[in-house]
Design a protein around this motif. Structure first.
Motif, PDB file in Angstrom:
ATOM      1  N   VAL A 111       1.066  -1.240   0.075  1.00  0.00           N
ATOM      2  CA  VAL A 111       0.287  -0.130   0.087  1.00  0.00           C
ATOM      3  C   VAL A 111       1.153   1.463   0.479  1.00  0.00           C
ATOM      4  O   VAL A 111       1.755   1.120   0.370  1.00  0.00           O
ATOM      5  CB  VAL A 111      -0.275  -0.274   1.417  1.00  0.00           C
ATOM      6  N   ILE A 112       0.016   2.181  -1.127  1.00  0.00           N
ATOM      7  CA  ILE A 112       1.588   3.574  -0.831  1.00  0.00           C
ATOM      8  C   ILE A 112       0.015   4.296  -0.567  1.00  0.00           C
ATOM      9  O   ILE A 112      -0.509   3.964  -1.036  1.00  0.00           O
ATOM     10  CB  ILE A 112       2.548   2.959  -2.257  1.00  0.00           C
ATOM     11  N   ILE A 139       7.788  -4.847 -11.443  1.00  0.00           N
ATOM     12  CA  ILE A 139       6.743  -3.927 -11.023  1.00  0.00           C
ATOM     13  C   ILE A 139       4.797  -4.117 -11.749  1.00  0.00           C
ATOM     14  O   ILE A 139       4.993  -4.119 -13.112  1.00  0.00           O
ATOM     15  CB  ILE A 139       6.288  -2.369 -11.107  1.00  0.00           C
ATOM     16  N   TYR A 140       4.048  -5.366 -10.995  1.00  0.00           N
ATOM     17  CA  TYR A 140       3.282  -5.748 -11.965  1.00  0.00           C
ATOM     18  C   TYR A 140       1.860  -5.736 -12.087  1.00  0.00           C
ATOM     19  O   TYR A 140       1.309  -5.327 -13.247  1.00  0.00           O
ATOM     20  CB  TYR A 140       3.104  -7.596 -11.664  1.00  0.00           C
ATOM     21  N   GLN A 141       1.352  -5.009 -11.366  1.00  0.00           N
ATOM     22  CA  GLN A 141      -0.221  -4.127 -11.306  1.00  0.00           C
ATOM     23  C   GLN A 141      -0.267  -2.989 -10.705  1.00  0.00           C
ATOM     24  O   GLN A 141       0.558  -3.278  -9.293  1.00  0.00           O
ATOM     25  CB  GLN A 141      -1.177  -5.127 -11.445  1.00  0.00           C
ATOM     26  N   ALA A 142      -1.092  -2.154 -10.904  1.00  0.00           N
ATOM     27  CA  ALA A 142      -1.657  -0.929  -9.218  1.00  0.00           C
ATOM     28  C   ALA A 142      -2.868  -0.777  -9.506  1.00  0.00           C
ATOM     29  O   ALA A 142      -3.234  -0.768 -11.014  1.00  0.00           O
ATOM     30  CB  ALA A 142      -1.077   0.535  -9.522  1.00  0.00           C
ATOM     31  N   GLU A 143      -3.853  -0.952  -8.643  1.00  0.00           N
ATOM     32  CA  GLU A 143      -5.190  -0.538  -8.268  1.00  0.00           C
ATOM     33  C   GLU A 143      -5.840  -0.090  -7.414  1.00  0.00           C
ATOM     34  O   GLU A 143      -4.921   0.368  -6.473  1.00  0.00           O
ATOM     35  CB  GLU A 143      -5.619  -2.431  -7.333  1.00  0.00           C
ATOM     36  N   VAL A 144      -6.890   0.508  -7.831  1.00  0.00           N
ATOM     37  CA  VAL A 144      -7.227   1.683  -7.101  1.00  0.00           C
ATOM     38  C   VAL A 144      -9.086   1.378  -6.524  1.00  0.00           C
ATOM     39  O   VAL A 144      -9.890   1.077  -7.530  1.00  0.00           O
ATOM     40  CB  VAL A 144      -7.683   3.223  -7.594  1.00  0.00           C
ATOM     41  N   PRO A 145      -8.990   0.580  -4.900  1.00  0.00           N
ATOM     42  CA  PRO A 145      -9.560  -0.622  -4.526  1.00  0.00           C
ATOM     43  C   PRO A 145     -11.302   0.905  -4.732  1.00  0.00           C
ATOM     44  O   PRO A 145     -10.966   2.471  -4.203  1.00  0.00           O
ATOM     45  CB  PRO A 145      -9.622  -0.402  -3.360  1.00  0.00           C
ATOM     46  N   GLU A 146     -11.971   0.315  -5.797  1.00  0.00           N
ATOM     47  CA  GLU A 146     -13.196   1.319  -5.428  1.00  0.00           C
ATOM     48  C   GLU A 146     -14.924   1.198  -5.063  1.00  0.00           C
ATOM     49  O   GLU A 146     -14.530  -0.735  -4.930  1.00  0.00           O
ATOM     50  CB  GLU A 146     -13.938   1.463  -6.960  1.00  0.00           C
ATOM     51  N   GLU A 147     -15.781   0.910  -4.651  1.00  0.00           N
ATOM     52  CA  GLU A 147     -16.840   0.392  -4.254  1.00  0.00           C
ATOM     53  C   GLU A 147     -18.156   1.328  -4.763  1.00  0.00           C
ATOM     54  O   GLU A 147     -18.356   1.896  -5.003  1.00  0.00           O
ATOM     55  CB  GLU A 147     -17.292   0.838  -2.779  1.00  0.00           C
ATOM     56  N   VAL A 169      -3.415   3.182  -2.657  1.00  0.00           N
ATOM     57  CA  VAL A 169      -2.850   2.815  -3.803  1.00  0.00           C
ATOM     58  C   VAL A 169      -2.079   1.571  -3.615  1.00  0.00           C
ATOM     59  O   VAL A 169      -1.552   1.620  -3.089  1.00  0.00           O
ATOM     60  CB  VAL A 169      -2.673   3.770  -5.412  1.00  0.00           C
ATOM     61  N   LEU A 170      -3.141   0.342  -4.552  1.00  0.00           N
ATOM     62  CA  LEU A 170      -2.748  -0.591  -3.749  1.00  0.00           C
ATOM     63  C   LEU A 170      -1.307  -1.364  -5.103  1.00  0.00           C
ATOM     64  O   LEU A 170      -1.329  -0.947  -6.023  1.00  0.00           O
ATOM     65  CB  LEU A 170      -3.634  -1.769  -3.960  1.00  0.00           C
TER      66      LEU A 170
END
Length: 229
Positions: A111-112, A139-147, A169-170
């Motif tokens: 987590v950053i 560095i494989y993947q970056a995700e912004v968790p949303e709901e 950001v994950l």
């Protein structure tokens, strides 16, 4: 004629008569033997014919039984296939599927911190820098968790998406000095969560909890599209 001659004639006639009788008896016996042999041959032929008919009947019976068995087996197979087609596919649990997928992916999730409102921009910048700086293998993947939430504006209900973790950001990556430097120096990033120089990764349960809502929404959307078709 003397008695001796009479006796000789009588004996001669007797012998001839006996010979005739013997020959007749022999002929009768021969005829009887031929007749018996003929009857035996006929009986044997009849017996062989009966055996052939019995074998043919057995063969026909076996063929009929085999055909009946094949028809029964084919009918059972068709019934099984029909039952299999009739049974609906068991629904897939999207969270369980997500967990299994994440379990097999390379790297660890970190987590950053980012500036507020810069989450998606940081994600895009990080993906671009990973390519331009040749660190895609780390560095494989970056995700912004949303709901998805429901908002009411002007008396109307709308479903909108918002960041589940504002300011974070994950990143899925293999932590090395080079990959750490690329992430840390990405514009909009303020640092890693935890130890700034030796951050700790998320557990599988933690990352599943963060990404589960999106997986569930995606599964529900795909199911609705499938029903619409």
């Amino acid at each position: 004629m003397s008695d001796a001659n009479l006796n000789d004639a009588f004996e001669s006639e007797s012998v001839e008569d006996e010979l005739d009788i013997v020959e007749a008896a022999d002929e009768d016996q021969a005829d009887a033997a031929d007749e018996i042999a003929g009857e035996a041959a006929e009986d044997e032929a009849v017996h062989v014919e009966d055996e052939d008919e019995a074998v043919a009947e057995d063969a026909d019976g076996d063929a009929e039984e085999s055909a009946e068995d094949d028809e029964t087996a084919e009918a059972e197979a068709t019934a099984d296939e029909t039952e299999e087609e009739a049974e609906p596919a068991a629904p897939v649990d999207p969270v369980a599927a997500l967990r299994e997928e994440l379990r097999t992916l390379p790297g660890e999730w970190y987590v950053i911190h980012t500036y507020a409102g810069y989450e998606k921009r940081v994600k895009a910048n990080l993906e671009q820098r990973a390519v331009s700086l040749n660190v895609e293998d780390f560095i494989y993947q970056a995700e912004v968790p949303e709901e998805e939430i429901v908002q009411i504006k002007g008396g109307e209900r709308k479903n909108v998406k918002q960041n589940k973790l504002p300011g974070y950001v994950l990143v899925r990556m293999d932590l090395t000095n080079e990959s750490w430097g690329v992430v840390r120096n990405t514009p909009g990033v303020t640092g890693f969560v935890g130890n700034a120089y030796d951050p700790y990764p998320l557990t599988l349960d933690e990352i599943v909890k963060m990404l589960a809502p999106e997986a569930e929404e995606k599964a529900a959307r795909e199911a609705a599209e499938a029903e619409g078709k």
